[in-house]
Motif scaffolding. Structure first.
Motif, PDB file in Angstrom:
ATOM      1  N   GLN A   1    -118.877 -52.807 -43.390  1.00  8.71           N
ATOM      2  CA  GLN A   1    -119.428 -54.157 -43.457  1.00  8.71           C
ATOM      3  C   GLN A   1    -118.648 -55.025 -44.428  1.00  8.71           C
ATOM      4  N   LEU A   2    -118.228 -54.424 -45.550  1.00  8.23           N
ATOM      5  CA  LEU A   2    -117.416 -55.173 -46.501  1.00  8.23           C
ATOM      6  C   LEU A   2    -116.091 -55.614 -45.880  1.00  8.23           C
ATOM      7  N   ALA A   3    -115.461 -54.702 -45.160  1.00 12.30           N
ATOM      8  CA  ALA A   3    -114.179 -55.023 -44.530  1.00 12.30           C
ATOM      9  C   ALA A   3    -114.329 -56.186 -43.551  1.00 12.30           C
ATOM     10  N   HIS A   4    -115.418 -56.183 -42.787  1.00  8.36           N
ATOM     11  CA  HIS A   4    -115.656 -57.272 -41.821  1.00  8.36           C
ATOM     12  C   HIS A   4    -115.931 -58.596 -42.539  1.00  8.36           C
ATOM     13  N   SER A   5    -116.754 -58.542 -43.601  1.00  9.71           N
ATOM     14  CA  SER A   5    -117.149 -59.788 -44.257  1.00  9.71           C
ATOM     15  C   SER A   5    -116.031 -60.366 -45.118  1.00  9.71           C
ATOM     16  N   LEU A   6    -115.246 -59.510 -45.756  1.00 12.92           N
ATOM     17  CA  LEU A   6    -114.206 -59.993 -46.658  1.00 12.92           C
ATOM     18  C   LEU A   6    -112.909 -60.325 -45.942  1.00 12.92           C
ATOM     19  N   GLN A   7    -112.670 -59.699 -44.801  1.00 10.76           N
ATOM     20  CA  GLN A   7    -111.461 -59.925 -43.999  1.00 10.76           C
ATOM     21  C   GLN A   7    -110.201 -59.757 -44.840  1.00 10.76           C
ATOM     22  N   GLU A   8    -109.414 -60.825 -45.045  1.00 10.43           N
ATOM     23  CA  GLU A   8    -108.123 -60.657 -45.725  1.00 10.43           C
ATOM     24  C   GLU A   8    -108.281 -60.284 -47.197  1.00 10.43           C
ATOM     25  N   ARG A   9    -109.472 -60.485 -47.764  1.00 13.00           N
ATOM     26  CA  ARG A   9    -109.693 -60.112 -49.172  1.00 13.00           C
ATOM     27  C   ARG A   9    -110.046 -58.640 -49.338  1.00 13.00           C
ATOM     28  N   TRP A  10    -110.322 -57.952 -48.232  1.00 21.79           N
ATOM     29  CA  TRP A  10    -110.788 -56.567 -48.296  1.00 21.79           C
ATOM     30  C   TRP A  10    -109.762 -55.638 -48.933  1.00 21.79           C
TER      31      TRP A  10
ATOM     32  N   GLU B 122    -116.922 -63.402 -54.095  1.00 21.08           N
ATOM     33  CA  GLU B 122    -118.275 -63.839 -53.733  1.00 21.08           C
ATOM     34  C   GLU B 122    -118.739 -63.128 -52.457  1.00 21.08           C
ATOM     35  N   GLY B 123    -119.946 -62.614 -52.508  1.00 19.85           N
ATOM     36  CA  GLY B 123    -120.511 -61.933 -51.349  1.00 19.85           C
ATOM     37  C   GLY B 123    -120.174 -60.462 -51.263  1.00 19.85           C
ATOM     38  N   ALA B 124    -119.382 -59.956 -52.194  1.00 24.01           N
ATOM     39  CA  ALA B 124    -118.979 -58.543 -52.148  1.00 24.01           C
ATOM     40  C   ALA B 124    -119.857 -57.722 -53.084  1.00 24.01           C
ATOM     41  N   GLN B 125    -120.613 -56.790 -52.524  1.00 20.76           N
ATOM     42  CA  GLN B 125    -121.373 -55.835 -53.326  1.00 20.76           C
ATOM     43  C   GLN B 125    -120.633 -54.504 -53.298  1.00 20.76           C
ATOM     44  N   VAL B 126    -119.884 -54.235 -54.347  1.00 20.99           N
ATOM     45  CA  VAL B 126    -119.077 -53.020 -54.421  1.00 20.99           C
ATOM     46  C   VAL B 126    -119.875 -51.968 -55.180  1.00 20.99           C
TER      47      VAL B 126
ATOM     48  N   ARG C 123    -107.609 -50.658 -41.170  1.00 23.91           N
ATOM     49  CA  ARG C 123    -108.838 -50.987 -41.883  1.00 23.91           C
ATOM     50  C   ARG C 123    -108.699 -52.197 -42.802  1.00 23.91           C
ATOM     51  N   SER C 124    -107.575 -52.805 -42.859  1.00 27.07           N
ATOM     52  CA  SER C 124    -107.463 -53.950 -43.750  1.00 27.07           C
ATOM     53  C   SER C 124    -106.796 -55.104 -43.020  1.00 27.07           C
TER      54      SER C 124
END
Length: 334
Positions: free
Chosen positions: A23-32, A90-94, A333-334
């Protein structure tokens, strides 16, 4: 990595896993990719400074071995604190789950081998982001100033006996988490109930019966078989298996019906493991399967069934909540 070769003998194994990475990879896209790399750095720095040996790193998972249990515990605490203090996009819960176990293992072929490694991995998988879980053998080696709260005795899927599990507690760490994942209270789950229940789906009756016979000789219970995707959904609803093994191309459409059935099973029965079998390594189907999360899923080529030990181990790992992908599957994955 540490310069000294990891030892054979009593070792403390630490596994870490980034919760909700898909889910993080999808939401962050290029920031992942930056988040993934930084999360690895924050775990590696205290681990290697404490004498840990990085054995493996796959995507969002790290496997580190320590000769000293106290060093392992302290490095896990330091890593969790660093992860919590880091400013993420922002929006990333690691949030990273961590688990460790101390036992005997052999270092060979650039890897640790033995059931104790699997035990450590199962303990890690039972946790939640921000949590550090320990086996009783690790806790027994810790000094009094490191506090470990006993959570109880649990059956971890794929292991032959229950495990006493503890939670490492220290200033800066969370203390309250949901119930353990993929674990059953030992007082309610006798050893005879640990037999894994499987539903099979393939329109080739010879292949299906062959897999069923193989699994049953290895201690699994095949509770249902289907030759099309619609019937598969009914069988799963009726039998509530631990794992579903199904072909990708199945009736009624003879296209990606197995993948779509697997996605539906994941939505309706999130605790059920799903293993897709295919003649071909098709990364697009693997990505479709992972849309519902990476826990308790797998994709293997049908040729792998011939390796009985490897295949049955994959089924058990999926039942335990792991991700198992055929080496031929190449995911970006990135």
């Amino acid at each position: 990595m540490s310069m000294k070769r990891p030892k054979t003998g009593t070792v403390t194994f630490l596994f870490t896993d980034l919760e909700g990475s898909t889910q993080l990879a999808h939401s962050l896209q290029e920031r992942w990719s930056n988040v993934l790399v930084e999360h690895r750095r924050l775990i590696r720095k205290p681990a290697l400074a404490s004498g840990g040996h990085e054995i493996d790193c796959r995507g969002d998972e790290l496997f580190v071995a320590f000769e000293d249990a106290t060093a392992a515990a302290r490095s896990a605490i330091d890593a969790q604190r660093a992860l919590a203090e880091q400013e993420w996009p922002e929006g990333a819960q690691v949030r990273v789950r961590m688990g460790m176990h101390t036992g005997e293992a052999i270092f060979a072929d650039e890897d640790y081998l033995g059931v104790e490694v699997h035990r450590a991995a199962r303990i890690s998988l039972a946790g939640h982001g921000g949590q550090i879980l320990l086996s009783s053998s690790t806790v027994a080696l810790l000094p009094a100033e490191l506090e470990a709260r006993e959570l109880g005795e649990y059956w971890l899927r794929g292991l032959p006996e229950p495990e006493r599990i503890f939670q490492l507690e220290a200033p800066g760490l969370g203390t309250e988490f949901p119930p353990l994942r993929f674990a059953d209270d030992a007082s309610l789950s006798p050893a005879c109930e640990t037999t894994l229940r499987v539903v099979l789906a393939d329109d080739s009756i010879l292949l299906r019966e062959g897999i069923a016979a193989l699994l049953e000789t290895q201690g699994f219970e095949v509770v249902g078989q289907s030759d099309d995707a619609d019937d598969l959904l009914l069988k799963v609803e009726a039998t509530k298996p631990d794992v579903v093994i199904c072909d990708i191309r199945m009736p009624p459409g003879l296209a990606d019906d197995g993948v779509r059935a697997a996605q539906e099973i994941r939505r309706r029965h999130p605790g059920t493991g799903v293993l897709l079998l295919s003649q071909y390594a098709e990364a697009a189907y693997a990505r479709d399967l992972l849309e519902e999360g990476e826990e308790g899923v797998g994709y293997l080529l049908k040729d792998r069934v011939a390796d009985v030990d490897g295949f049955t181990d994959a089924v058990r790992r999926i039942a335990a909540g792991e991700l198992v992908l055929d080496p031929e599957i190449k995911l970006v994955r990135s």
